[in-house]
Scaffold this motif. Structure first.
Motif, PDB file in Angstrom:
ATOM      1  N   ARG A 243       0.857  -1.188   0.000  1.00 28.91           N
ATOM      2  CA  ARG A 243       0.000   0.000   0.000  1.00 28.91           C
ATOM      3  C   ARG A 243       0.894   1.239   0.000  1.00 28.91           C
ATOM      4  NH1 ARG A 243      -3.717   0.300   5.058  1.00 28.91           N
ATOM      5  NH2 ARG A 243      -4.712  -1.473   3.978  1.00 28.91           N
ATOM      6  N   ASN A 244       0.750   2.038  -1.031  1.00 27.10           N
ATOM      7  CA  ASN A 244       1.575   3.259  -1.146  1.00 27.10           C
ATOM      8  C   ASN A 244       3.061   2.931  -0.990  1.00 27.10           C
ATOM      9  OD1 ASN A 244      -0.786   4.810  -1.403  1.00 27.10           O
ATOM     10  ND2 ASN A 244      -0.956   5.034   0.836  1.00 27.10           N
ATOM     11  N   GLU A 245       3.473   1.862  -1.677  1.00 29.67           N
ATOM     12  CA  GLU A 245       4.863   1.407  -1.715  1.00 29.67           C
ATOM     13  C   GLU A 245       5.374   0.891  -0.376  1.00 29.67           C
ATOM     14  OE1 GLU A 245       7.244   4.495  -3.373  1.00 29.67           O
ATOM     15  OE2 GLU A 245       6.281   4.385  -5.344  1.00 29.67           O
ATOM     16  N   LYS A 246       4.476   0.664   0.572  1.00 33.09           N
ATOM     17  CA  LYS A 246       4.852   0.090   1.862  1.00 33.09           C
ATOM     18  C   LYS A 246       4.285  -1.322   1.979  1.00 33.09           C
ATOM     19  CE  LYS A 246       5.147   4.447   4.453  1.00 33.09           C
ATOM     20  NZ  LYS A 246       4.652   5.205   5.634  1.00 33.09           N
ATOM     21  N   SER A 247       5.077  -2.237   2.535  1.00 35.16           N
ATOM     22  CA  SER A 247       4.633  -3.611   2.744  1.00 35.16           C
ATOM     23  C   SER A 247       3.951  -3.737   4.093  1.00 35.16           C
ATOM     24  CB  SER A 247       5.820  -4.572   2.666  1.00 35.16           C
ATOM     25  OG  SER A 247       6.390  -4.554   1.371  1.00 35.16           O
ATOM     26  N   LEU A 248       2.779  -4.373   4.094  1.00 37.50           N
ATOM     27  CA  LEU A 248       2.002  -4.548   5.319  1.00 37.50           C
ATOM     28  C   LEU A 248       1.569  -6.003   5.442  1.00 37.50           C
ATOM     29  CD1 LEU A 248      -0.441  -1.511   4.953  1.00 37.50           C
ATOM     30  CD2 LEU A 248       1.639  -1.569   6.345  1.00 37.50           C
ATOM     31  N   THR A 249       1.457  -6.481   6.670  1.00 36.97           N
ATOM     32  CA  THR A 249       0.834  -7.781   6.943  1.00 36.97           C
ATOM     33  C   THR A 249      -0.466  -7.525   7.687  1.00 36.97           C
ATOM     34  OG1 THR A 249       2.950  -8.943   7.045  1.00 36.97           O
ATOM     35  CG2 THR A 249       1.051 -10.021   8.066  1.00 36.97           C
ATOM     36  N   ILE A 250      -1.567  -7.948   7.091  1.00 33.34           N
ATOM     37  CA  ILE A 250      -2.897  -7.687   7.656  1.00 33.34           C
ATOM     38  C   ILE A 250      -3.566  -9.015   7.956  1.00 33.34           C
ATOM     39  CG2 ILE A 250      -5.193  -6.757   7.185  1.00 33.34           C
ATOM     40  CD1 ILE A 250      -3.864  -4.562   5.582  1.00 33.34           C
ATOM     41  N   ARG A 251      -4.109  -9.118   9.133  1.00 35.02           N
ATOM     42  CA  ARG A 251      -4.772 -10.340   9.587  1.00 35.02           C
ATOM     43  C   ARG A 251      -6.285 -10.151   9.457  1.00 35.02           C
ATOM     44  NH1 ARG A 251      -2.090 -13.111  14.560  1.00 35.02           N
ATOM     45  NH2 ARG A 251      -0.652 -13.490  12.833  1.00 35.02           N
ATOM     46  N   ALA A 252      -6.943 -11.088   8.781  1.00 31.72           N
ATOM     47  CA  ALA A 252      -8.389 -10.977   8.530  1.00 31.72           C
ATOM     48  C   ALA A 252      -9.077 -12.292   8.828  1.00 31.72           C
ATOM     49  CB  ALA A 252      -8.638 -10.571   7.080  1.00 31.72           C
ATOM     50  N   ARG A 253     -10.321 -12.185   9.240  1.00 25.99           N
ATOM     51  CA  ARG A 253     -11.143 -13.369   9.490  1.00 25.99           C
ATOM     52  C   ARG A 253     -12.131 -13.550   8.343  1.00 25.99           C
ATOM     53  NH1 ARG A 253     -11.893 -16.187  14.109  1.00 25.99           N
ATOM     54  NH2 ARG A 253     -10.969 -14.504  15.350  1.00 25.99           N
ATOM     55  N   LEU A 254     -12.214 -14.774   7.843  1.00 24.36           N
ATOM     56  CA  LEU A 254     -13.062 -15.055   6.699  1.00 24.36           C
ATOM     57  C   LEU A 254     -14.518 -15.214   7.099  1.00 24.36           C
ATOM     58  CD1 LEU A 254     -10.834 -17.607   4.762  1.00 24.36           C
ATOM     59  CD2 LEU A 254     -10.952 -15.122   4.500  1.00 24.36           C
ATOM     60  N   GLY A 255     -15.404 -14.841   6.173  1.00 26.94           N
ATOM     61  CA  GLY A 255     -16.830 -15.046   6.360  1.00 26.94           C
ATOM     62  C   GLY A 255     -17.291 -16.255   5.580  1.00 26.94           C
ATOM     63  N   GLN A 256     -18.595 -16.406   5.460  1.00 27.85           N
ATOM     64  CA  GLN A 256     -19.185 -17.581   4.823  1.00 27.85           C
ATOM     65  C   GLN A 256     -20.009 -17.175   3.629  1.00 27.85           C
ATOM     66  OE1 GLN A 256     -20.902 -20.745   7.262  1.00 27.85           O
ATOM     67  NE2 GLN A 256     -22.782 -20.598   6.070  1.00 27.85           N
ATOM     68  N   ALA A 257     -19.764 -17.821   2.504  1.00 24.81           N
ATOM     69  CA  ALA A 257     -20.536 -17.561   1.293  1.00 24.81           C
ATOM     70  C   ALA A 257     -21.768 -18.442   1.266  1.00 24.81           C
ATOM     71  CB  ALA A 257     -19.682 -17.827   0.059  1.00 24.81           C
ATOM     72  N   GLU A 258     -22.873 -17.888   0.760  1.00 20.93           N
ATOM     73  CA  GLU A 258     -24.091 -18.655   0.547  1.00 20.93           C
ATOM     74  C   GLU A 258     -24.629 -18.317  -0.841  1.00 20.93           C
ATOM     75  OE1 GLU A 258     -26.945 -18.738   3.641  1.00 20.93           O
ATOM     76  OE2 GLU A 258     -25.481 -18.311   5.192  1.00 20.93           O
ATOM     77  N   PRO A 259     -25.422 -19.230  -1.449  1.00 15.16           N
ATOM     78  CA  PRO A 259     -25.937 -18.962  -2.793  1.00 15.16           C
ATOM     79  C   PRO A 259     -26.698 -17.649  -2.855  1.00 15.16           C
ATOM     80  CG  PRO A 259     -26.364 -21.240  -2.154  1.00 15.16           C
ATOM     81  CD  PRO A 259     -25.851 -20.530  -0.929  1.00 15.16           C
ATOM     82  N   ARG A 260     -26.298 -16.771  -3.782  1.00  9.40           N
ATOM     83  CA  ARG A 260     -26.879 -15.434  -3.839  1.00  9.40           C
ATOM     84  C   ARG A 260     -28.374 -15.464  -4.129  1.00  9.40           C
ATOM     85  NH1 ARG A 260     -25.542 -10.186  -4.496  1.00  9.40           N
ATOM     86  NH2 ARG A 260     -23.330 -10.595  -4.365  1.00  9.40           N
ATOM     87  N   MET A 261     -28.827 -16.327  -5.014  1.00  7.61           N
ATOM     88  CA  MET A 261     -30.241 -16.327  -5.393  1.00  7.61           C
ATOM     89  C   MET A 261     -31.134 -16.693  -4.222  1.00  7.61           C
ATOM     90  SD  MET A 261     -30.197 -18.024  -9.173  1.00  7.61           S
ATOM     91  CE  MET A 261     -31.989 -17.971  -9.237  1.00  7.61           C
ATOM     92  N   LEU A 262     -30.613 -17.533  -3.312  1.00  8.56           N
ATOM     93  CA  LEU A 262     -31.432 -17.983  -2.197  1.00  8.56           C
ATOM     94  C   LEU A 262     -31.174 -17.189  -0.935  1.00  8.56           C
ATOM     95  CD1 LEU A 262     -31.073 -21.850  -2.630  1.00  8.56           C
ATOM     96  CD2 LEU A 262     -32.918 -20.380  -3.441  1.00  8.56           C
TER      97      LEU A 262
END
Length: 363
Positions: A243-262
């Motif tokens: 980001r802007n020529e700087k290296s970063l380590t970012i920790r994120a928690r994943l969510g859950q995908a579900e069928p969009r139509m339903l």
């Protein structure tokens, strides 16, 4: 610690039959306003109905505990060893953990093991001579069978009926909540951050260039999507970004995908029955039943009508859908969970954050 046997014979069964008959009469629409007023008292999860099953849970009540973290009940727990080992649901926990016994005593709990496939956590408290549960030696599970879930009171916390004796639930794919594209210089750049997503909570930004995910090099948008999808909802992953020529380590928690139509319809219908467990998919083998459980009531044992402990409640998945891990599977996992070899290196990273409701992370 012997196996429980069926000992609730004709007197109890006659009492239960009488309750069911009375419930049926009160639900008849032709009986007038007095009967109409009595209907809620005989709903399957109403106190009057649950009290009819008090004898079923009498021998198991002292093996059920309340699991507390951040000063809130997060789950129930099941005492599996008199020396202080307690089994519960892993993904509802976070921070410092305490256990409250039925006698009101509270103990600090150490997290000694997590079994990820079944979302089980083993806790250890400094106590002995506890009342450990006795698991059924054999499971006879059929559709239509009564399921009784003890809680912290004399009456069960919930009554249900088996819908599917055994079923497999495929693992859900984790999502981060980003849009991405390949750039002319051969990198993978974030183009969109979706609201209320793991990416937004982690502090990722549009324009970030992703070079590594979970220690693996990322050379295309497809590679990034594949790597994220290989992880489960609720997992924490490290992303290396520029980001802007700087290296970063970012920790994120994943969510859950579900069928969009339903999604909209399914979310509305499921939420009508109350809150759902954060982790409610990806179990190799479970029993499906229609008990109405709050997420914080998972982690306790489940019994058949004769009082045999035939499983452990592990998730509330929908309006009429809860899951239990069969007793035979629980028994096969206990030694490893107690041994310490499944202890997480950094416990807090294994536990789901309070804000991370996977159903809200859908793009």
């Amino acid at each position: 610690m012997g196996t429980q046997t069926g000992h609730y014979t004709s007197p109890f069964r006659r009492l239960l039959q009488s309750c069911l008959l009375l419930a049926g009469l009160c639900l008849c629409p032709t009986l007038g306003s007095a009967e109409e007023a009595l209907r809620p008292a005989f709903y399957k999860n109403a106190p009057a109905f649950r009290s009819a099953f008090s004898r079923v849970v009498a021998d198991v009540n002292t093996s059920v505990v309340r699991v507390i973290s951040d000063e809130r009940q997060r789950a129930l727990g099941t005492i599996v060893d008199a020396s202080g080992y307690i089994l519960t649901k892993a993904s509802e926990l976070r921070g410092d953990i305490e256990v409250e016994l039925r006698n009101g005593k509270t103990y600090a709990a150490d997290l000694v093991g997590i079994e990820e496939d079944y979302d089980l956590a083993m806790l250890k408290i400094t106590a002995d001579n506890l009342s450990a549960v006795s698991w059924a030696a054999e499971e006879t599970i059929e559709a239509g069978q009564w399921f009784v879930s003890p809680g912290m009171d004399d009456s069960p916390s919930s009554i249900g009926v088996v819908s599917v004796p055994l079923r497999k639930l495929p693992p859900a794919r984790g999502i981060l909540g980003i849009g991405i594209e390949n750039t002319p210089d051969g990198t993978t750049q974030i183009t969109t951050i979706y609201p209320n997503s793991g990416a937004e909570r982690a502090g990722l930004r549009v324009g970030d260039v992703v070079s590594r995910v979970a220690g693996k090099s990322i050379r295309s948008a497809d590679a990034l999507a594949t790597e994220i999808g290989s992880h489960r909802p609720g997992e924490i992953i490290d992303l290396e970004v520029t980001r802007n020529e700087k290296s970063l380590t970012i920790r994120a928690r994943l969510g859950q995908a579900e069928p969009r139509m339903l999604f909209d319809r399914q979310r509305f219908q499921n939420r009508m029955g109350g809150k759902l467990s954060r982790r409610r998919t990806g179990f190799p083998t479970v029993i499906q039943h229609d008990s109405v459980l709050d997420p914080q009531e998972c982690g306790g044992p489940v019994l058949d009508i004769s009082g045999n402990v035939i499983g452990l409640n592990i998730a509330r998945a929908g309006r009429i859908e809860s899951y239990s891990v069969p007793a035979s599977i629980v028994l096969s996992l206990l030694d490893d969970l107690k041994s310490g070899k499944l202890r997480p290196e950094t416990p807090d990273e294994q536990l789901v954050s309070e804000k991370a409701d996977p159903i809200d992370d859908v793009k």
